[in-house]
Motif scaffolding. Structure first.
Motif, short mmCIF file in Angstrom:
data_model
loop_
_atom_site.label_atom_id
_atom_site.label_comp_id
_atom_site.label_asym_id
_atom_site.label_seq_id
_atom_site.Cartn_x
_atom_site.Cartn_y
_atom_site.Cartn_z
N ALA A 331 62.09 -7.18 26.12
CA ALA A 331 60.77 -7.81 26.29
C ALA A 331 60.95 -9.28 26.61
CB ALA A 331 59.92 -7.65 25.03
N ASN A 332 59.91 -9.88 27.22
CA ASN A 332 59.89 -11.30 27.56
C ASN A 332 61.04 -11.69 28.48
OD1 ASN A 332 57.50 -12.09 26.24
ND2 ASN A 332 58.57 -12.16 24.27
N ASP A 333 61.07 -11.06 29.65
CA ASP A 333 62.08 -11.34 30.66
C ASP A 333 62.13 -12.82 31.00
OD1 ASP A 333 64.03 -10.73 32.54
OD2 ASP A 333 62.57 -10.33 34.14
N GLN A 334 63.34 -13.33 31.19
CA GLN A 334 63.59 -14.70 31.63
C GLN A 334 63.12 -15.77 30.65
OE1 GLN A 334 65.58 -15.19 34.28
NE2 GLN A 334 65.65 -12.97 34.34
N SER A 335 63.11 -15.45 29.38
CA SER A 335 62.86 -16.47 28.38
C SER A 335 64.14 -16.70 27.58
CB SER A 335 61.70 -16.07 27.46
OG SER A 335 62.03 -14.95 26.69
N CYS A 336 64.17 -17.80 26.85
CA CYS A 336 65.40 -18.23 26.20
C CYS A 336 65.49 -17.84 24.73
CB CYS A 336 65.53 -19.75 26.33
SG CYS A 336 65.75 -20.33 28.01
N SER A 337 64.71 -16.91 24.29
CA SER A 337 64.72 -16.59 22.87
C SER A 337 66.09 -16.10 22.42
CB SER A 337 63.65 -15.53 22.57
OG SER A 337 63.92 -14.33 23.26
N GLU A 338 66.43 -16.44 21.20
CA GLU A 338 67.76 -16.16 20.65
C GLU A 338 67.66 -15.14 19.51
OE1 GLU A 338 71.05 -19.28 19.35
OE2 GLU A 338 69.61 -18.86 17.73
N TYR A 339 68.62 -14.26 19.42
CA TYR A 339 68.69 -13.30 18.33
C TYR A 339 69.77 -13.73 17.34
CZ TYR A 339 72.85 -11.38 20.67
OH TYR A 339 74.08 -11.23 21.25
N THR A 340 69.65 -13.20 16.14
CA THR A 340 70.73 -13.27 15.17
C THR A 340 70.99 -11.87 14.64
OG1 THR A 340 70.13 -15.52 14.49
CG2 THR A 340 71.52 -14.27 12.99
N LEU A 341 72.20 -11.39 14.83
CA LEU A 341 72.59 -10.05 14.39
C LEU A 341 73.45 -10.16 13.15
CD1 LEU A 341 72.36 -7.07 15.50
CD2 LEU A 341 74.65 -7.42 16.44
N GLN A 342 73.23 -9.25 12.21
CA GLN A 342 74.04 -9.22 11.01
C GLN A 342 74.70 -7.85 10.86
OE1 GLN A 342 71.47 -10.52 7.76
NE2 GLN A 342 72.30 -12.59 7.94
N VAL A 343 75.96 -7.85 10.51
CA VAL A 343 76.74 -6.62 10.30
C VAL A 343 77.41 -6.72 8.94
CG1 VAL A 343 78.60 -5.18 11.19
CG2 VAL A 343 77.14 -6.45 12.79
N SER A 344 77.28 -5.67 8.14
CA SER A 344 77.88 -5.70 6.81
C SER A 344 78.32 -4.30 6.41
CB SER A 344 76.88 -6.24 5.79
OG SER A 344 75.74 -5.42 5.72
N ARG A 345 79.19 -4.25 5.42
CA ARG A 345 79.65 -3.00 4.81
C ARG A 345 79.37 -3.12 3.31
NH1 ARG A 345 85.71 -0.29 5.43
NH2 ARG A 345 85.30 1.60 4.21
N MET A 346 78.24 -2.59 2.93
CA MET A 346 77.77 -2.77 1.57
C MET A 346 78.51 -1.85 0.61
SD MET A 346 73.71 -2.96 2.47
CE MET A 346 73.25 -3.10 0.73
N PRO A 347 78.77 -2.28 -0.58
CA PRO A 347 79.44 -1.42 -1.55
C PRO A 347 78.53 -0.29 -2.02
CG PRO A 347 78.78 -3.46 -2.56
CD PRO A 347 78.49 -3.62 -1.10
N THR A 348 79.15 0.82 -2.44
CA THR A 348 78.39 1.96 -2.96
C THR A 348 78.89 2.34 -4.34
OG1 THR A 348 79.93 3.43 -1.80
CG2 THR A 348 77.85 2.92 -0.70
#
Length: 348
Positions: A331-348
């Motif tokens: 969505a919102n082609d040609q705009s400068c919006s930035e994402y932040t992705l988080q990746v984790s391995r949570m304990p069980t």
């Protein structure tokens, strides 16, 4: 052992029980770290294992009337007098202001976007704005430069999207120099040994926040409008054996745009030459939509005896020891919006 739930268009969850769920930003010069002008330099370069859609009749009445040539050449009709325009009220003329033309005559559509009271296309949240019928809360021109962002559509009077709605000197995409994800932080194609490695993550570990920006709408794998990352989760680096090998979670911490349809999505691959989500469960594979959040974890049996056994409990899905993550803009082609992705391995 695996349990899987059928994905929805916007939410995909996969659990082993496998769960996957389909869950604006800054131009160059934005600061994300205190000691760098590059917003991506604050992203950690290494990872901690312990960190976190009919023919008609002729209308001429003189044809076939039986008139002689002399009769047709003499004009005995009275001179026309001033009077109302015979086209007044003609349904083929201009429609009455505030209504659309046929075939939707009951539609009240003041702004010409085909939405409004009684309209086939649906209601309009602001019938004075061509740009909005659902996006009234997010369709804005914050920097007052005449370019809008976050709207349902854009028109010649209210163009958009604005590539930087905080800078009145930058409006359409040619004005902005977006701080896209640097090539040493993410690859634009999937390959073994590519940039974008996030490390080897043990149970309890979390990858430092991954910041990125893609300016163009997804144009298909391998065509450049994408960020690829890869990360390893060795089964042996768990505190226990399966089903106690931890839970892998990938999600956006920041995903700008309309909350109902934010700018970014991602896909998870077990190999570059496979389909997204292939091999992660029988109900996931080709056709699975991009996600906002993805989880993979083994289902845990409750204390014995088990009064509610999981009918989807399986044990034939391999642990995803290595995955490739493809981030795309939707969505919102040609705009400068930035994402932040988080990746984790949570304990069980």
């Amino acid at each position: 052992m695996l349990g899987a739930s059928r994905p929805t268009p916007t939410l995909v969850r996969l659990s082993l029980v496998l769960a996957a769920s389909a869950h604006l930003g800054a131009c160059a010069g934005g600061e994300f770290g205190s000691d760098s002008g590059n917003p991506f330099d604050s992203q950690g370069g290494s990872n901690s294992m312990s960190g976190q859609p009919t023919a008609g009749t002729d209308p001429d009445p003189t044809v076939g009337s039986g008139m002689s040539a002399s009769e047709s050449n003499s004009d005995t009709s009275p001179e026309p007098t001033d009077g109302p325009d015979p086209t007044d009220g003609d349904p083929t003329g201009d429609p009455t202001p505030g209504t659309t033309s046929l075939p939707d005559p009951d539609c009240v559509d003041d702004d010409g976007d085909l939405h409004g009271e009684g309209c086939d296309a649906g209601p309009d949240c602001d019938d004075a704005s061509f740009n909005s019928w659902q996006s009234c809360g997010v369709c804005v021109d914050a920097d007052m430069d005449g370019f809008w962002v976050g709207c349902d559509q854009y028109g010649p009077d209210d163009p958009g999207p604005d590539c930087d709605d905080a800078n009145p000197e930058a409006s359409d995409g040619m004005d902005c120099e977006c701080a896209v994800t640097p090539p040493d932080k993410a690859s634009d194609t999937c390959a073994e040994g590519m940039p974008g490695g996030l490390g080897v993550i043990a149970e309890g570990g979390v990858v430092p926040p991954i910041k990125g920006s893609i300016t163009g709408i997804d144009n298909g794998p391998g065509n450049g409008q994408e960020d690829w990352f890869w990360v390893e989760f060795p089964e042996a680096m768990a505190m226990g054996n399966r089903p106690n090998a931890g839970k892998i979670v990938t999600a956006f911490a920041v995903n700008p745009g309309d909350p109902a349809n934010p700018d970014y999505r991602f896909e998870v691959y077990t190999a570059c030459n496979k389909m997204p989500f292939e091999g992660l469960g029988a109900t996931f594979g080709p056709g699975t939509p991009p996600a906002r959040e993805w989880e993979f974890f083994d289902a845990h049996q409750p204390p014995n005896p088990n009064p509610n056994p999981n009918p989807n409990y399986l044990n034939n899905v391999p642990w995803p020891a290595k995955v490739f993550i493809r981030v795309i803009r939707v969505a919102n082609d040609q705009s400068c919006s930035e994402y932040t992705l988080q990746v984790s391995r949570m304990p069980t």
